[in-house]
Design an enzyme around this catalytic site. Structure first.
Site, short mmCIF file in Angstrom:
data_model
loop_
_atom_site.label_atom_id
_atom_site.label_comp_id
_atom_site.label_asym_id
_atom_site.label_seq_id
_atom_site.Cartn_x
_atom_site.Cartn_y
_atom_site.Cartn_z
NE ARG A 195 6.21 -0.54 10.03
CZ ARG A 195 5.06 -0.68 9.21
NH1 ARG A 195 5.27 0.07 8.00
NH2 ARG A 195 4.14 -1.24 9.60
NE ARG A 229 8.02 -2.50 6.09
CZ ARG A 229 6.64 -2.46 6.35
NH1 ARG A 229 5.80 -2.06 5.40
NH2 ARG A 229 5.92 -2.80 7.34
NE ARG A 287 2.20 -5.19 10.97
CZ ARG A 287 3.03 -4.85 10.25
NH1 ARG A 287 4.43 -5.24 10.53
NH2 ARG A 287 3.14 -4.20 9.05
NE ARG A 304 -4.49 -1.40 10.14
CZ ARG A 304 -3.25 -1.14 9.35
NH1 ARG A 304 -3.60 0.09 8.59
NH2 ARG A 304 -2.25 -1.62 9.27
CE LYS A 333 -2.15 -1.37 3.91
NZ LYS A 333 -1.24 -2.33 4.41
#
Ligand code: AP5
Ligand code: MG
Length: 212
Positions: A157, A129, A168, A90, A15
């Site tokens: 992160r 990431r 998640r 969300r 996204k």
């Protein structure tokens, strides 16, 4: 006239990657609730302190607080001609609150683009990431390697550790996925495959499904 767009998709679906480019090329703001929360966390603001535990554990920030932040943001002048919402809504209550809030302004979401990516790809992407703390640029050790000269300053992160990624994903299926059907009922859902293709190819698929 820009569009009012919601980007849907699991954590790691791409996204943010797509929203940055869409915003640049369409000249409309990219509004990521995750980025807003992380910025406040870094800066140690009151909001940052409130959301810290949720973010680090990968749980959702309460709906009311999240909606308040977005409602404030959407009233800023740069949103008048459209925007890309990334990571919001969300949950069904958030989606309903957004619809009601926009209705009061005589507006509505014109496209909800769902970027679909299988779970195994998500886990592979998120654990690799990394981001640049100065520019915010997002890289991937496997799929989009950073220039070697900045490799040392990149950070991971807190919520991209493997255990947190799993929780998640579970939260995504339980709480977020139902809003795909919500936007389908409103007639604005656009599905785009988000795996086995480069960010450029996925960008093109998104442009192809957006209302002209
Ligand atoms: P948020 O920041 O929104 O995180 P997320 O939804 O989990 O999504 P990500 O940012 O992890 O993934 P992405 O889809 O943006 O993927 P990206 O482009 O980076 O939210 C974080 C937290 O904030 C939440 O857990 C919650 O606590 C809180 N929060 C936020 N919004 C909230 C809300 N509305 N309500 C309540 N709480 C909220 O790509 C991922 C990786 O893949 C990158 O490394 C990228 O380089 C790579 N990649 C991208 N595209 C491709 C491709 N085509 N091929 C290969 N690799 C690719
Ligand atoms: Mg993101």
């Amino acid at each position: 006239m820009g569009l009012k767009i919601v980007l849907l998709g699991a954590p790691g679906a791409g996204k943010g990657t797509q929203a940055v480019r869409m915003a640049q090329e369409m000249g409309i703001p990219h509004i990521s609730t995750g980025d807003i929360f992380r910025k406040n966390l870094r800066e140690g603001t009151e909001l940052g302190q409130k959301v810290q535990e949720y973010l680090n554990s990968g749980a959702l920030v309460p709906d009311e607080l999240t909606c308040e932040i977005v409602a404030d943001r959407l009233q800023e002048p740069d949103c008048a001609n459209g925007y890309i919402l990334d990571g919001f809504p969300r949950s069904l209550p958030q989606a309903e609150m957004l619809t009601e809030f926009l209705a009061k302004l005589g507006q509505k979401i014109e496209a909800a683009v769902n970027i679909a990516v299988p779970d195994d790809v998500i886990v592979e992407r998120l654990t690799a990431r990394r981001s640049d703390p100065e520019t915010g640029a997002v890289y991937n050790l496997k799929f989009n390697p950073p220039p070697p000269e900045i490799a040392d300053k990149l950070i991971q992160r807190e919520d991209d550790k493997p255990e947190t990624v799993k929780s998640r994903l579970a939260t995504y299926y339980e709480t977020t996925e139902p809003i795909i059907a919500y936007y389908d009922k409103q007639g604005v859902l656009k599905n785009v495959p988000g795996a086995d293709a480069s960010p450029d190819e996925i960008y093109q698929s998104i442009i192809d499904v957006l209302p002209k």
